[in-house]
Design a protein around this motif. Structure first.
Motif, PDB file in Angstrom:
ATOM      1  N   ASN A   4       0.857  -1.165   0.000  1.00  0.00           N
ATOM      2  CA  ASN A   4       0.000   0.000   0.000  1.00  0.00           C
ATOM      3  C   ASN A   4       0.901   1.225   0.000  1.00  0.00           C
ATOM      4  OD1 ASN A   4      -1.361   2.303   1.218  1.00  0.00           O
ATOM      5  ND2 ASN A   4      -3.064   0.906   1.529  1.00  0.00           N
ATOM      6  N   LYS A   5       0.833   2.042  -1.052  1.00  0.00           N
ATOM      7  CA  LYS A   5       1.786   3.137  -1.180  1.00  0.00           C
ATOM      8  C   LYS A   5       1.644   4.174  -0.071  1.00  0.00           C
ATOM      9  CE  LYS A   5      -0.913   5.345  -4.809  1.00  0.00           C
ATOM     10  NZ  LYS A   5      -0.931   5.647  -6.221  1.00  0.00           N
ATOM     11  N   ARG A   9       4.785   5.068   2.230  1.00  0.00           N
ATOM     12  CA  ARG A   9       5.231   6.458   2.304  1.00  0.00           C
ATOM     13  C   ARG A   9       5.355   6.916   3.760  1.00  0.00           C
ATOM     14  NH1 ARG A   9       7.667   8.459  -0.671  1.00  0.00           N
ATOM     15  NH2 ARG A   9       6.459   7.765  -2.409  1.00  0.00           N
ATOM     16  N   ILE A  31       3.285  -2.186 -11.474  1.00  0.00           N
ATOM     17  CA  ILE A  31       3.761  -1.367 -10.348  1.00  0.00           C
ATOM     18  C   ILE A  31       3.067  -0.031 -10.552  1.00  0.00           C
ATOM     19  CG2 ILE A  31       5.694  -0.165  -9.290  1.00  0.00           C
ATOM     20  CD1 ILE A  31       7.484  -2.452 -10.079  1.00  0.00           C
ATOM     21  N   TYR A  32       2.258   0.358  -9.599  1.00  0.00           N
ATOM     22  CA  TYR A  32       1.413   1.543  -9.749  1.00  0.00           C
ATOM     23  C   TYR A  32       2.178   2.846  -9.570  1.00  0.00           C
ATOM     24  CZ  TYR A  32      -2.353  -1.810  -9.637  1.00  0.00           C
ATOM     25  OH  TYR A  32      -3.163  -2.869  -9.935  1.00  0.00           O
ATOM     26  N   SER A  33       1.617   3.913 -10.114  1.00  0.00           N
ATOM     27  CA  SER A  33       2.205   5.244 -10.015  1.00  0.00           C
ATOM     28  C   SER A  33       2.518   5.599  -8.571  1.00  0.00           C
ATOM     29  CB  SER A  33       1.235   6.293 -10.563  1.00  0.00           C
ATOM     30  OG  SER A  33       1.043   6.104 -11.933  1.00  0.00           O
ATOM     31  N   ASP A  34       3.657   6.221  -8.376  1.00  0.00           N
ATOM     32  CA  ASP A  34       4.076   6.759  -7.070  1.00  0.00           C
ATOM     33  C   ASP A  34       4.386   5.723  -6.005  1.00  0.00           C
ATOM     34  OD1 ASP A  34       3.794   9.465  -7.919  1.00  0.00           O
ATOM     35  OD2 ASP A  34       1.631   9.337  -7.573  1.00  0.00           O
ATOM     36  N   THR A  35       4.336   4.438  -6.314  1.00  0.00           N
ATOM     37  CA  THR A  35       4.525   3.414  -5.285  1.00  0.00           C
ATOM     38  C   THR A  35       5.847   3.569  -4.554  1.00  0.00           C
ATOM     39  OG1 THR A  35       3.145   1.838  -6.488  1.00  0.00           O
ATOM     40  CG2 THR A  35       4.603   0.936  -4.816  1.00  0.00           C
ATOM     41  N   PHE A  36       6.927   3.801  -5.261  1.00  0.00           N
ATOM     42  CA  PHE A  36       8.243   3.927  -4.636  1.00  0.00           C
ATOM     43  C   PHE A  36       8.824   5.322  -4.850  1.00  0.00           C
ATOM     44  CE2 PHE A  36       7.668  -0.562  -5.639  1.00  0.00           C
ATOM     45  CZ  PHE A  36       7.836  -1.116  -4.391  1.00  0.00           C
ATOM     46  N   SER A  58       6.586   5.837 -10.898  1.00  0.00           N
ATOM     47  CA  SER A  58       6.737   4.737  -9.942  1.00  0.00           C
ATOM     48  C   SER A  58       7.999   4.818  -9.095  1.00  0.00           C
ATOM     49  CB  SER A  58       6.722   3.387 -10.668  1.00  0.00           C
ATOM     50  OG  SER A  58       5.497   3.181 -11.281  1.00  0.00           O
TER      51      SER A  58
END
Length: 109
Positions: A4-5, A9, A31-36, A58
């Motif tokens: 869960n991003k 975070r 791999i979803y946007s902004d995950t890492f 990502s």
């Protein structure tokens, strides 16, 4: 396996999580946007699952990222996906890759 991003975070911001080497082996497609995004400690990424898409943003701003090993199944890398990964020196891109979004690797060395 799902990261869960938002939880990720918060953990990173509170310095409770220090990802250095990231190995993804569980079956997943995206791999979803902004995950890492902007996790500054990630050094190596090794994706061994049958991944087909890395969405935009990502891994944006992962300043310590030096190595990326993509799976043969990868077909799409979104815009700004690895933007600003200034330490990137090793990238393995398989021939199955069909599309790389705008500025996906801008700001990389």
């Amino acid at each position: 396996f799902f990261i869960n991003k938002t939880v990720l975070r918060v953990a990173v911001e509170k310095k409770k999580l220090d990802i250095v080497d990231l190995l993804l082996t569980q079956p997943r497609i995206v791999i979803y946007s902004d995950t890492f995004r902007e996790i500054k400690f990630i050094r190596d990424i090794n994706i061994q699952s049958p991944m087909t898409v890395i969405e935009g943003w990502s891994f944006y701003g992962c300043l310590s990222l030096t190595h990326i090993l993509l799976p043969p199944s990868i077909m799409f890398i979104g815009e700004f996906a690895f933007f600003g990964c200034k330490s990137l020196s090793v990238l393995s891109i398989p021939p199955t890759l069909q599309s790389i979004g705008d500025f996906a690797f801008a700001g990389c060395s």
